[in-house]
Design a protein around this motif. Sequence first.
Motif, PDB file in Angstrom:
ATOM      1  N   MET A 120       0.823  -1.208   0.000  1.00  0.00           N
ATOM      2  CA  MET A 120       0.000   0.000   0.000  1.00  0.00           C
ATOM      3  C   MET A 120       0.859   1.262   0.000  1.00  0.00           C
ATOM      4  SD  MET A 120      -2.744   1.468   2.824  1.00  0.00           S
ATOM      5  CE  MET A 120      -4.090   0.361   2.448  1.00  0.00           C
ATOM      6  N   LEU A 137      -3.731   2.823  -8.675  1.00  0.00           N
ATOM      7  CA  LEU A 137      -4.237   3.155  -7.344  1.00  0.00           C
ATOM      8  C   LEU A 137      -5.725   3.467  -7.406  1.00  0.00           C
ATOM      9  CD1 LEU A 137      -3.683   3.748  -4.330  1.00  0.00           C
ATOM     10  CD2 LEU A 137      -3.205   6.121  -4.994  1.00  0.00           C
ATOM     11  N   ARG A 138      -6.155   4.223  -8.400  1.00  0.00           N
ATOM     12  CA  ARG A 138      -7.574   4.556  -8.531  1.00  0.00           C
ATOM     13  C   ARG A 138      -8.414   3.295  -8.684  1.00  0.00           C
ATOM     14  NH1 ARG A 138      -5.565   9.177 -11.360  1.00  0.00           N
ATOM     15  NH2 ARG A 138      -5.458   8.031 -13.332  1.00  0.00           N
ATOM     16  N   HIS A 140      -7.614   0.230  -7.866  1.00  0.00           N
ATOM     17  CA  HIS A 140      -7.516  -0.665  -6.715  1.00  0.00           C
ATOM     18  C   HIS A 140      -8.320  -0.137  -5.530  1.00  0.00           C
ATOM     19  CE1 HIS A 140      -5.843  -4.219  -4.983  1.00  0.00           C
ATOM     20  NE2 HIS A 140      -5.347  -3.574  -3.945  1.00  0.00           N
ATOM     21  N   VAL A 141      -8.226   1.154  -5.276  1.00  0.00           N
ATOM     22  CA  VAL A 141      -8.984   1.729  -4.160  1.00  0.00           C
ATOM     23  C   VAL A 141     -10.479   1.623  -4.429  1.00  0.00           C
ATOM     24  CG1 VAL A 141      -9.541   3.882  -2.972  1.00  0.00           C
ATOM     25  CG2 VAL A 141      -7.150   3.261  -3.346  1.00  0.00           C
ATOM     26  N   THR A 142     -10.877   1.808  -5.682  1.00  0.00           N
ATOM     27  CA  THR A 142     -12.300   1.705  -6.020  1.00  0.00           C
ATOM     28  C   THR A 142     -12.818   0.302  -5.764  1.00  0.00           C
ATOM     29  OG1 THR A 142     -12.154   3.459  -7.685  1.00  0.00           O
ATOM     30  CG2 THR A 142     -14.013   1.934  -7.859  1.00  0.00           C
ATOM     31  N   VAL A 145     -11.832  -0.782  -1.727  1.00  0.00           N
ATOM     32  CA  VAL A 145     -12.395   0.019  -0.636  1.00  0.00           C
ATOM     33  C   VAL A 145     -13.797   0.523  -0.970  1.00  0.00           C
ATOM     34  CG1 VAL A 145     -12.054   1.988   0.901  1.00  0.00           C
ATOM     35  CG2 VAL A 145     -10.067   0.740   0.028  1.00  0.00           C
ATOM     36  N   THR A 146     -13.907   1.349  -2.009  1.00  0.00           N
ATOM     37  CA  THR A 146     -15.181   2.007  -2.286  1.00  0.00           C
ATOM     38  C   THR A 146     -16.297   1.007  -2.574  1.00  0.00           C
ATOM     39  OG1 THR A 146     -13.953   3.881  -3.218  1.00  0.00           O
ATOM     40  CG2 THR A 146     -16.317   3.767  -3.687  1.00  0.00           C
ATOM     41  N   SER A 166     -13.171   6.591   1.821  1.00  0.00           N
ATOM     42  CA  SER A 166     -11.875   6.212   1.255  1.00  0.00           C
ATOM     43  C   SER A 166     -10.942   7.412   1.188  1.00  0.00           C
ATOM     44  CB  SER A 166     -12.082   5.621  -0.144  1.00  0.00           C
ATOM     45  OG  SER A 166     -10.851   5.403  -0.783  1.00  0.00           O
ATOM     46  N   MET A 170      -7.297   7.529   2.882  1.00  0.00           N
ATOM     47  CA  MET A 170      -6.109   7.719   2.060  1.00  0.00           C
ATOM     48  C   MET A 170      -5.422   9.043   2.378  1.00  0.00           C
ATOM     49  SD  MET A 170      -5.610   5.060   0.074  1.00  0.00           S
ATOM     50  CE  MET A 170      -6.137   4.085   1.492  1.00  0.00           C
TER      51      MET A 170
END
Length: 208
Positions: A120, A137-138, A140-142, A145-146, A166, A170
């Motif tokens: 991370m 990153l966009r 993966h976070v979406t 997490v989201t 998120s 972050m």
Amino acid sequence: MTNAPGQAAERKAGSGGPAKEATLSERKGERTRRRILAAARRKFAEVGFERATIRAIATEADVDKSSVIQYFGCKQDLFREAVHWQIPHDELTTDDPGHTVENRLRGMLDNWAADPDSPMAVLLRTSMTSDEAAELLRRHVTSEVTDHIAATIDTPDARLRAAVFSAIMMGVATQRFLLHMPDLADADVEDIVRITTPLLRNLVAPDA
């Protein structure tokens, strides 16, 4: 004259030999693979995605360049695997939204982002200078997490709430561990958890 008992003993001693050799080779290969991944994270964190080279990563891992290519193919594939991380949602989730939020915060502050060579942390750092890392990153976070958080919120604006959740997580990680903003970098984890938990809890469970 053939020594039958000796031959039998030899066959018995050699039974399973190829299988054992294959297992040992597999273990050695897995160790080499892990060493390359660890070296890649250090190198990507040190110089960024664009400047890191397969040769430099191989030197860092004390292996041949061909070994890196054999295990991972190209630099892009190695990078994606080196910075891949997953949140153990099932382990963190409880019946109490506040406890769940606190578990997530502590996981990030104590482990996931705190280690500068963690997947991370490396992805966060490289996303600052690389369009490819930022896009990864966009995505993966979406997905990590989201999407997951939104599925737990029972409101019409669930995805927006999850996105803000998120963003706060972050943002705290970036300012504390990457930018070293003094007030966050020097703050005690307990104080961050105490102040942030109610904010995040209200996002995911506004009616609780």
